[in-house]
Design an enzyme around this catalytic site. Structure first.
Site, PDB file in Angstrom:
ATOM      1  N   ASN A   1      -5.019  53.057 -27.132  1.00 21.61           N
ATOM      2  CA  ASN A   1      -3.763  52.344 -26.900  1.00 21.61           C
ATOM      3  C   ASN A   1      -2.638  52.992 -27.699  1.00 21.61           C
ATOM      4  O   ASN A   1      -2.791  53.258 -28.892  1.00 21.61           O
ATOM      5  CB  ASN A   1      -3.918  50.887 -27.340  1.00 21.61           C
ATOM      6  CG  ASN A   1      -2.780  49.995 -26.903  1.00 21.61           C
ATOM      7  OD1 ASN A   1      -2.526  49.848 -25.704  1.00 21.61           O
ATOM      8  ND2 ASN A   1      -2.093  49.380 -27.851  1.00 21.61           N
TER       9      ASN A   1
ATOM     10  N   ASP B   1       7.652  45.035 -23.184  1.00 23.02           N
ATOM     11  CA  ASP B   1       8.869  44.282 -23.418  1.00 23.02           C
ATOM     12  C   ASP B   1      10.056  45.239 -23.321  1.00 23.02           C
ATOM     13  O   ASP B   1       9.892  46.459 -23.408  1.00 23.02           O
ATOM     14  CB  ASP B   1       8.867  43.499 -24.736  1.00 23.02           C
ATOM     15  CG  ASP B   1       8.571  44.340 -25.964  1.00 23.02           C
ATOM     16  OD1 ASP B   1       8.833  45.566 -25.946  1.00 23.02           O
ATOM     17  OD2 ASP B   1       8.087  43.786 -26.969  1.00 23.02           O
TER      18      ASP B   1
ATOM     19  N   GLU C   1       1.670  46.218 -23.593  1.00 22.02           N
ATOM     20  CA  GLU C   1       2.546  45.541 -24.552  1.00 22.02           C
ATOM     21  C   GLU C   1       3.995  45.522 -24.051  1.00 22.02           C
ATOM     22  O   GLU C   1       4.938  45.697 -24.819  1.00 22.02           O
ATOM     23  CB  GLU C   1       2.474  46.223 -25.922  1.00 22.02           C
ATOM     24  CG  GLU C   1       1.063  46.305 -26.494  1.00 22.02           C
ATOM     25  CD  GLU C   1       1.006  46.854 -27.912  1.00 22.02           C
ATOM     26  OE1 GLU C   1       2.064  46.891 -28.594  1.00 22.02           O
ATOM     27  OE2 GLU C   1      -0.098  47.230 -28.355  1.00 22.02           O
TER      28      GLU C   1
ATOM     29  N   GLU D   1      -2.481  53.781 -31.605  1.00 22.57           N
ATOM     30  CA  GLU D   1      -1.325  54.551 -32.073  1.00 22.57           C
ATOM     31  C   GLU D   1      -1.720  55.676 -33.042  1.00 22.57           C
ATOM     32  O   GLU D   1      -1.259  55.736 -34.175  1.00 22.57           O
ATOM     33  CB  GLU D   1      -0.305  53.610 -32.717  1.00 22.57           C
ATOM     34  CG  GLU D   1       0.242  52.579 -31.737  1.00 22.57           C
ATOM     35  CD  GLU D   1       1.227  51.611 -32.358  1.00 22.57           C
ATOM     36  OE1 GLU D   1       1.490  51.709 -33.566  1.00 22.57           O
ATOM     37  OE2 GLU D   1       1.730  50.735 -31.634  1.00 22.57           O
TER      38      GLU D   1
ATOM     39  N   HIS E   1       6.906  49.581 -24.764  1.00 24.49           N
ATOM     40  CA  HIS E   1       8.008  48.943 -25.485  1.00 24.49           C
ATOM     41  C   HIS E   1       9.272  49.755 -25.190  1.00 24.49           C
ATOM     42  O   HIS E   1       9.383  50.909 -25.600  1.00 24.49           O
ATOM     43  CB  HIS E   1       7.740  48.940 -26.988  1.00 24.49           C
ATOM     44  CG  HIS E   1       6.581  48.097 -27.405  1.00 24.49           C
ATOM     45  ND1 HIS E   1       6.581  46.723 -27.267  1.00 24.49           N
ATOM     46  CD2 HIS E   1       5.399  48.427 -27.981  1.00 24.49           C
ATOM     47  CE1 HIS E   1       5.434  46.240 -27.735  1.00 24.49           C
ATOM     48  NE2 HIS E   1       4.698  47.255 -28.165  1.00 24.49           N
TER      49      HIS E   1
END
Length: 359
Positions: A203, A271, A269, A158, A239
């Site tokens: 990432n 969701d 990741e 990030e 996300h």
């Protein structure tokens, strides 16, 4: 074993020929049968209730269900180097031992990030040279200690703002933008010291569709390549909010542009959270299922070099979302009583390229 269902929820077993035979512990087998290295999950262990929840662990450690584990926290800076040059590998070893016992890969996460850094780093008085030495020492120690027990490392996590500029961090603000390239250089050097095949990833979130931030990430990859510094892949965190997932076409386009640079991609990741209760209604879960379907389908459509899909834990009971976003939740593929949600079955249908029957 049976569970009490949350009000308004059920463990769906649709009539689709594929889904009719879908039993617990199937998604990783299905992903591997269709060209992926894994269907995986993050896990926040050790040190949380997950570690002693037998029902949770039964699902987590079934290699038919998950073929990869990402340590949600235990390999981050504050846990692995709590004091300068004093390393604690216990938490990471726990995850690796659990994964290896069950034949799973581990995406090791992460080496350099703006958050969850030890207090001695954030409160220190540093020059660019002295903080660079700290970063190098940290990277060398973690990469060489665990070697190829890690399938890959998220070297930098990030690094970018939404407008494509570097975000503020102790690393950027002290060393400057060069910290990003130095981190990958040090990771490459450490990998060479091990003599092993360890993949190095960047990432980030917000890279799942074309846009300013995604273009900035392409440029970082190209600059690393121009400098002949190892980068093997880009992790797209994914996300999302229910009803707010980028289209399949947009996600495919973003992934293909990374692949065209010669690097792999992975969904790292995934969701899909509800922004307000109730989380368990038929209509809401159908939309959530479609969002999961679209995201997984994008990975399937770009081919084998989208290496795998990892959900950011699988059970609403242990989701990170409620603590990060007040009033939001229901983001995972199992509900709080470990019943599989429609999203679980939508993933299976996306993997096998059939229309979604639960969306």
């Amino acid at each position: 074993m049976s569970y009490t269902l949350l009000q308004g929820t059920r463990d769906h077993r649709p009539n689709s020929p594929i889904l009719a035979s879908l039993s617990e512990g199937y998604l990783n087998d299905l992903a591997r049968d269709n060209g992926k290295l894994w269907f995986g999950t993050a896990a926040d262990i050790p040190g949380t209730a997950e570690q002693t929840d037998k029902d949770y662990l039964r699902i987590l450690t079934n290699p038919k269900n998950f073929g990869e584990i990402t340590p949600a926290n235990m390999m981050k800076f504050m846990y692995t180097e709590p004091q300068q040059n004093v390393f604690n590998f216990t938490g990471g070893d726990y995850v690796l031992n659990l994964a290896e016992k069950n034949g799973m890969r581990v995406r090791c996460h992460n080496l350099v990030w703006s958050s969850q850094i030890s207090d001695w780093v954030t409160s220190g008085t540093w020059t660019a040279a002295t903080l660079t030495a700290v970063m190098k020492n940290h990277i060398y120690n973690l990469v060489t200690h665990w070697g190829n027990r890690c399938y890959s490392w998220d070297v930098v996590n990030e690094a970018l703002n939404g407008d494509g500029t570097f975000s503020s961090s102790i690393w950027h603000d002290t060393i400057g933008p060069e910290y990003f390239f130095l981190a990958f250089q040090f990771a490459q050097e450490a990998v060479k010291k091990t003599g092993k095949d360890i993949k190095l990833y960047y990432n980030d979130y917000g890279l799942e569709s074309p846009g300013t931030k995604t273009t900035a990430a392409y440029n970082l990859v190209k600059e690393l390549q121009a400098r002949k510094i190892q980068i093997d892949g880009v992790g797209l965190e994914s996300h999302f909010k229910v009803g707010g997932t980028p289209s399949v076409a947009a996600q495919v386009t973003a992934k293909k542009e990374f692949l065209d640079l010669g690097v792999d991609v992975a969904i790292t990741e995934l969701d899909v959270r509800f922004v307000a209760a109730p989380y368990y209604t038929a209509a809401g879960e159908a939309t959530q299922a479609q969002n999961y379907y679209d995201s997984v389908a994008s990975c399937m459509q770009v081919g084998r070099r989208c290496r795998g899909i990892t959900v950011w834990d699988f059970d609403d009971k242990y989701s990170w979302v409620p603590s990060a976003f007040t009033g939001q939740g229901g983001a995972d593929i199992y509900n709080e009583t470990l019943q599989r949600k429609p999203a679980y079955y939508a993933i299976a249908e996306a993997i096998t390229d059939v229309p979604c029957t639960v969306c």
